[in-house]
Scaffold this motif. Sequence first.
Motif, PDB file in Angstrom:
ATOM      1  N   SER A   1     -49.088 -38.552  37.029  1.00  0.00           N
ATOM      2  CA  SER A   1     -47.872 -38.652  36.094  1.00  0.00           C
ATOM      3  C   SER A   1     -47.767 -40.180  36.067  1.00  0.00           C
ATOM      4  O   SER A   1     -48.113 -41.044  36.984  1.00  0.00           O
ATOM      5  CB  SER A   1     -46.776 -37.987  36.589  1.00  0.00           C
ATOM      6  OG  SER A   1     -46.047 -38.546  37.603  1.00  0.00           O
ATOM      7  N   LEU A   2     -47.034 -40.612  34.742  1.00  0.00           N
ATOM      8  CA  LEU A   2     -46.637 -42.025  34.932  1.00  0.00           C
ATOM      9  C   LEU A   2     -45.634 -42.468  35.887  1.00  0.00           C
ATOM     10  O   LEU A   2     -45.654 -43.655  36.313  1.00  0.00           O
ATOM     11  CB  LEU A   2     -45.877 -42.158  33.317  1.00  0.00           C
ATOM     12  CG  LEU A   2     -45.579 -43.579  32.917  1.00  0.00           C
ATOM     13  CD1 LEU A   2     -46.527 -44.630  32.699  1.00  0.00           C
ATOM     14  CD2 LEU A   2     -44.869 -43.636  31.740  1.00  0.00           C
ATOM     15  N   ILE A   3     -44.865 -41.648  36.455  1.00  0.00           N
ATOM     16  CA  ILE A   3     -44.134 -41.927  37.492  1.00  0.00           C
ATOM     17  C   ILE A   3     -44.895 -42.349  38.794  1.00  0.00           C
ATOM     18  O   ILE A   3     -44.752 -43.230  39.539  1.00  0.00           O
ATOM     19  CB  ILE A   3     -42.995 -40.768  37.624  1.00  0.00           C
ATOM     20  CG1 ILE A   3     -42.252 -40.825  36.488  1.00  0.00           C
ATOM     21  CG2 ILE A   3     -42.026 -41.005  38.832  1.00  0.00           C
ATOM     22  CD1 ILE A   3     -41.187 -41.697  35.889  1.00  0.00           C
ATOM     23  N   ASP A   4     -45.880 -41.488  39.083  1.00  0.00           N
ATOM     24  CA  ASP A   4     -46.635 -41.618  40.285  1.00  0.00           C
ATOM     25  C   ASP A   4     -47.506 -43.001  39.901  1.00  0.00           C
ATOM     26  O   ASP A   4     -47.517 -43.792  41.000  1.00  0.00           O
ATOM     27  CB  ASP A   4     -47.732 -40.505  40.154  1.00  0.00           C
ATOM     28  CG  ASP A   4     -47.293 -39.262  40.583  1.00  0.00           C
ATOM     29  OD1 ASP A   4     -46.160 -39.373  40.995  1.00  0.00           O
ATOM     30  OD2 ASP A   4     -47.858 -38.208  40.229  1.00  0.00           O
ATOM     31  N   CYS A   5     -47.799 -43.375  38.680  1.00  0.00           N
ATOM     32  CA  CYS A   5     -48.494 -44.979  38.464  1.00  0.00           C
ATOM     33  C   CYS A   5     -47.629 -45.783  38.842  1.00  0.00           C
ATOM     34  O   CYS A   5     -47.957 -46.803  39.458  1.00  0.00           O
ATOM     35  CB  CYS A   5     -49.064 -44.806  37.035  1.00  0.00           C
ATOM     36  SG  CYS A   5     -50.359 -43.620  36.653  1.00  0.00           S
ATOM     37  N   LEU A   6     -46.432 -45.708  38.410  1.00  0.00           N
ATOM     38  CA  LEU A   6     -45.235 -46.982  38.593  1.00  0.00           C
ATOM     39  C   LEU A   6     -44.918 -46.874  39.852  1.00  0.00           C
ATOM     40  O   LEU A   6     -44.862 -47.930  40.577  1.00  0.00           O
ATOM     41  CB  LEU A   6     -44.163 -46.562  37.589  1.00  0.00           C
ATOM     42  CG  LEU A   6     -44.346 -46.903  36.195  1.00  0.00           C
ATOM     43  CD1 LEU A   6     -43.051 -46.098  35.152  1.00  0.00           C
ATOM     44  CD2 LEU A   6     -44.584 -48.392  35.830  1.00  0.00           C
ATOM     45  N   GLU A   7     -44.818 -45.831  40.817  1.00  0.00           N
ATOM     46  CA  GLU A   7     -44.536 -45.813  41.966  1.00  0.00           C
ATOM     47  C   GLU A   7     -45.460 -46.457  42.874  1.00  0.00           C
ATOM     48  O   GLU A   7     -45.432 -47.180  43.857  1.00  0.00           O
ATOM     49  CB  GLU A   7     -44.362 -44.412  42.634  1.00  0.00           C
ATOM     50  CG  GLU A   7     -42.808 -43.877  42.215  1.00  0.00           C
ATOM     51  CD  GLU A   7     -42.581 -42.346  42.753  1.00  0.00           C
ATOM     52  OE1 GLU A   7     -43.830 -41.743  43.286  1.00  0.00           O
ATOM     53  OE2 GLU A   7     -41.663 -42.059  42.553  1.00  0.00           O
ATOM     54  N   ARG A   8     -46.932 -46.162  42.366  1.00  0.00           N
ATOM     55  CA  ARG A   8     -47.972 -46.828  43.182  1.00  0.00           C
ATOM     56  C   ARG A   8     -48.066 -48.329  42.844  1.00  0.00           C
ATOM     57  O   ARG A   8     -48.482 -49.312  43.525  1.00  0.00           O
ATOM     58  CB  ARG A   8     -49.228 -46.092  42.828  1.00  0.00           C
ATOM     59  CG  ARG A   8     -50.682 -46.733  43.786  1.00  0.00           C
ATOM     60  CD  ARG A   8     -51.530 -45.646  43.724  1.00  0.00           C
ATOM     61  NE  ARG A   8     -52.273 -45.702  42.405  1.00  0.00           N
ATOM     62  CZ  ARG A   8     -53.653 -45.318  42.335  1.00  0.00           C
ATOM     63  NH1 ARG A   8     -54.354 -44.450  43.327  1.00  0.00           N
ATOM     64  NH2 ARG A   8     -54.297 -45.359  41.168  1.00  0.00           N
ATOM     65  N   PHE A   9     -47.761 -48.795  41.551  1.00  0.00           N
ATOM     66  CA  PHE A   9     -48.003 -50.180  41.062  1.00  0.00           C
ATOM     67  C   PHE A   9     -46.761 -50.896  41.804  1.00  0.00           C
ATOM     68  O   PHE A   9     -46.990 -52.120  42.179  1.00  0.00           O
ATOM     69  CB  PHE A   9     -47.485 -50.142  39.629  1.00  0.00           C
ATOM     70  CG  PHE A   9     -47.675 -51.412  38.739  1.00  0.00           C
ATOM     71  CD1 PHE A   9     -48.725 -52.028  38.597  1.00  0.00           C
ATOM     72  CD2 PHE A   9     -46.240 -52.041  38.824  1.00  0.00           C
ATOM     73  CE1 PHE A   9     -48.614 -53.313  38.111  1.00  0.00           C
ATOM     74  CE2 PHE A   9     -46.378 -53.213  38.029  1.00  0.00           C
ATOM     75  CZ  PHE A   9     -47.452 -53.775  37.637  1.00  0.00           C
TER      76      PHE A   9
ATOM     77  N   MET B   1     -36.297 -46.480  34.183  1.00  0.00           N
ATOM     78  CA  MET B   1     -36.940 -47.674  34.817  1.00  0.00           C
ATOM     79  C   MET B   1     -36.158 -48.238  36.131  1.00  0.00           C
ATOM     80  O   MET B   1     -36.756 -49.043  36.731  1.00  0.00           O
ATOM     81  CB  MET B   1     -37.309 -48.768  33.924  1.00  0.00           C
ATOM     82  CG  MET B   1     -38.336 -48.538  32.907  1.00  0.00           C
ATOM     83  SD  MET B   1     -40.016 -48.271  33.681  1.00  0.00           S
ATOM     84  CE  MET B   1     -40.559 -49.776  33.801  1.00  0.00           C
ATOM     85  N   THR B   2     -35.011 -47.638  36.305  1.00  0.00           N
ATOM     86  CA  THR B   2     -34.308 -48.282  37.294  1.00  0.00           C
ATOM     87  C   THR B   2     -35.011 -48.242  38.541  1.00  0.00           C
ATOM     88  O   THR B   2     -34.742 -49.435  39.424  1.00  0.00           O
ATOM     89  CB  THR B   2     -32.752 -47.438  37.440  1.00  0.00           C
ATOM     90  OG1 THR B   2     -32.244 -47.444  36.136  1.00  0.00           O
ATOM     91  CG2 THR B   2     -31.996 -48.074  38.590  1.00  0.00           C
ATOM     92  N   PRO B   3     -35.544 -47.444  39.199  1.00  0.00           N
ATOM     93  CA  PRO B   3     -36.204 -47.112  40.448  1.00  0.00           C
ATOM     94  C   PRO B   3     -37.078 -48.383  40.797  1.00  0.00           C
ATOM     95  O   PRO B   3     -37.405 -48.559  42.042  1.00  0.00           O
ATOM     96  CB  PRO B   3     -36.771 -45.926  40.631  1.00  0.00           C
ATOM     97  CG  PRO B   3     -36.069 -45.060  39.383  1.00  0.00           C
ATOM     98  CD  PRO B   3     -35.756 -45.860  38.427  1.00  0.00           C
TER      99      PRO B   3
END
Length: 537
Positions: free
Chosen positions: A365-373, A438-440
Amino acid sequence: MYRSSDRLVAYYHQRMSSSICQHLDSFKHKYGLNSYQIIYKQFISVTTHESRKRKARNSICFTCRLPVSRLHSCLYCVFFGCFTGHHIHEHSKTQNHNLAMDLSYGHIYCFTCEDYMHDKDFETIAKKQKHRADKVCGARCVQYYMWEPTSQELQVLKDNPQRKRISDNSHIGLRGLINLGNTCFMNCIVQALTHTPLLRDYFLADRHICQFEDDPSMCLVCEMSRLFQEVALNCLPLVFYSGKSSPHTPYKLLHLVWTHARHLAGYEQQDAHEFFIATLDVLHRHCRGTNGPTNNSPIHCNCIIDQIFTGSLQSDVVCQSCKGVSSVEDPIWDFSLDLGPSLHMRQQRATSSTQAVCDESEPKSLIDCLERFTRPEHLGSSAKIKCSSCQSYQESTKQLSLKKLPVVASFHLKRFEHSSRFHKKISSFISFPQYLDMTPFMASKIGCTGSGTGSTDGSNVNTYINGVPHNDNKYCLFAVVNHSGTIETGHYTAFIRQHRDQWFKCDDHLIMRASVQEVLDSEGYLLFYHKQILEYE
């Protein structure tokens, strides 16, 4: 200034009635107007040196004790709370006080209706106080006056009660674009840009000042402006907001992009993401911000492109010996997110004889991508840095986070993989939400938790509207660019949001209605989100 008919209609109805909020009407009937008048006089339309000192001393949030922006005052009791930190929301919920007053402009927020409300009686008080302050202060006092329709405009609305709303006329603002020979990549980006709300408002308000005084035909911003304007210099109706539904041929736009970004010239298929970044770069160079002509550094620019698209990325390098942190902040226009195995995973696989090593899950998911980023990355012994505290080369970790969020957050899912051995396209499904928080991934949030997953102790205060989290870092999806086919040959299409909840699929000259579920089920290559709450500076 561009004025929509919807705005005139809304204002007309407000002028004809005392209030559009029953909670505001109930408050006036029970408590009157005195509290609003006192707060406005003492904290907004101040006129003396002593009153300004008193305002500066007392304008703090009663909960966090900080002189924050977007401070609100409860209309029922003596309580100041910050809107950004949701302390005024907490007060409203615990005390059942559903009305608060913005201490910057005097607007009234209803927590039950979840919106700012306009009222004829309160606006009359505000206008009288502003005129009083003008007489006392003269040129030293700068007052903000809300726009009002003229008596002639109000009369037109009275004489024409039957009006067709723009939202019902779906082709307004929608135009197909003719493919000029493998130019579907350009057509998709043009559709996304023309449906970017703040960019649309900027061009419709005729705010652009051309820098090409000798030859305006070479200005890409002028050409973009012509895509928006209802009437061009030759008085012929043009393009997206003229009400026409026939496809437009963007040959002039293509020529200007070729002229100013020569690496994109030619009729071979180009990458839509590369075209997007190149177009922003040219528009940035051709704009003029409020701080004068722009330069090559977006971080020092105040042009409309950077006001909308520029955010900042913070890079923290932590020495593993002394734990010293070195931080660097860089401007960004978009987020390029990996979909395949991370570099760290590939290196471990290359140096290990077993396939089971470093079984890192690939993003779904996009959230997974941002967490890895935003995940900390160990740089390893082969990439040691010289620590300023240790005065020697040490192993370190690096972590990215968001220092400043842009108004429009654009995400590039890196589906095209190029290496010395092969070129391939990653077609795996990556889910993305209609609403994104985008807070996290903010630098302050990551700094507190030490990871990119945000707080898990409930400190991330959210309110919920119709089941959707609502805070100042909240974004809403408004455009998606998709690529179908292989890396050698393929076709770009785009989904764009029109008005509040209508979605359309743009396939070059074809415009077709779409559902939000079709959008969310699409593969996704470029994702465009718009900030829901805009902070004033």
